[in-house]
Enzyme design. Sequence first.
Site, PDB file in Angstrom:
ATOM      1  N   LYS A  87       0.817  -1.214   0.000  1.00  0.00           N
ATOM      2  CA  LYS A  87       0.000   0.000   0.000  1.00  0.00           C
ATOM      3  C   LYS A  87       0.852   1.267   0.000  1.00  0.00           C
ATOM      4  O   LYS A  87       1.891   1.324   0.662  1.00  0.00           O
ATOM      5  CB  LYS A  87      -0.907   0.029   1.245  1.00  0.00           C
ATOM      6  CG  LYS A  87      -1.964  -1.065   1.286  1.00  0.00           C
ATOM      7  CD  LYS A  87      -2.832  -0.916   2.530  1.00  0.00           C
ATOM      8  CE  LYS A  87      -3.806  -2.080   2.676  1.00  0.00           C
ATOM      9  NZ  LYS A  87      -4.874  -2.051   1.682  1.00  0.00           N
ATOM     10  N   GLY A 278      -8.368  -8.275   5.387  1.00  0.00           N
ATOM     11  CA  GLY A 278      -7.362  -7.498   6.102  1.00  0.00           C
ATOM     12  C   GLY A 278      -7.094  -8.069   7.473  1.00  0.00           C
ATOM     13  O   GLY A 278      -6.308  -8.996   7.660  1.00  0.00           O
ATOM     14  N   SER A 279      -7.818  -7.537   8.468  1.00  0.00           N
ATOM     15  CA  SER A 279      -7.600  -7.958   9.851  1.00  0.00           C
ATOM     16  C   SER A 279      -8.272  -9.293  10.162  1.00  0.00           C
ATOM     17  O   SER A 279      -7.955  -9.929  11.168  1.00  0.00           O
ATOM     18  CB  SER A 279      -8.142  -6.878  10.798  1.00  0.00           C
ATOM     19  OG  SER A 279      -7.717  -5.598  10.385  1.00  0.00           O
TER      20      SER A 279
END
Length: 335
Positions: A87, A278-279
């Site tokens: 990112k 993601g998490s």
Amino acid sequence: MDKLKIIMEKGTERLKRGFAKMVKGGVIMDVTNAEQARIAEEAGAVAVMALHKVPADIRKAGGVARMAPVEKIQEIMDAVTIPVMAKCRIGHEAEARILEALGVDMIDESEVLTPADPFFHIYKKKFTAPFVCGARNLGEAVRRIWEGAAMIRTKGEAGTGNIIEAVRHVRLVNENIRLIQRMTDEEIYGVAEKFAEPYLRLAFSVKEISGLPKRVLENEPIYEGFTYREIVEDIYKILLEIKKLGRLPVVNFAAGGVATPADAALMMAMGMDGVFVGSGIFKSSNPPKMARAIVEAVNHWDEPDVLAEISREIGEPMRGQAIEELQVRMEERGI
């Protein structure tokens, strides 16, 4: 524009979109170290996203979230054989150049990190590396595609384990596409004019500061040397392509709030081409099992009996967070 240059640019865009198609139908997982990257690869991830912290921890830490350290990205690249993404901040061309120089397979210009530019996103056609970008609605998606994004994802609300915003973004894009398909070409041109308006923000701000009327001249460049009318014309062409295809002309993944196999299956059932997690993996109680289960759910999203088996004995998912409790709405970042 030189004819050879046009051919080269179109070829480059095809290559970028071709890479995105290679990961279609799969799961891309956020990882913060080599061990997590190996777990993701063994679970069947089609790619990993290298970060310093997963979104839930970025949200908790506050402050300014930047590109991951170069050493961290390199460690992850050295650990796996699948593609590695990373990112950069919205509008931070220098971070993107560093990631391209490192040789990452795709750059995510991401609202999860603190934006660097309050007016614009990166003009991605200047890069050879492909980009993925988030979008809450069709306007955001089309602007990112015009700038050169090879892949779109929902923004969702990263780090929450709450799927509602991703669902909202999918529905908004899909319904807007259906609306475009019912419109005349003349009406679509009006939509293109509306979708191009955010590029006027800097020009209008400067005019206002200078005590001048908020309008631009026909030949006045407003972004990367393009005039408002040139941007409108290009966005109009993208919208006509969307009308013809009945979908975005690039690969479209779900992201932001995917925390369970059922979440992943829901996104696929809504027409997504794949899922970013993601998490949801490494904030669960059993990351290897959760990772494998989410990959299987994407592969078998339309088989409820298989999904029921997949969902057994995978441990506790990450603790979710209600959207109305949030102090920072990452999805609102960008234009």
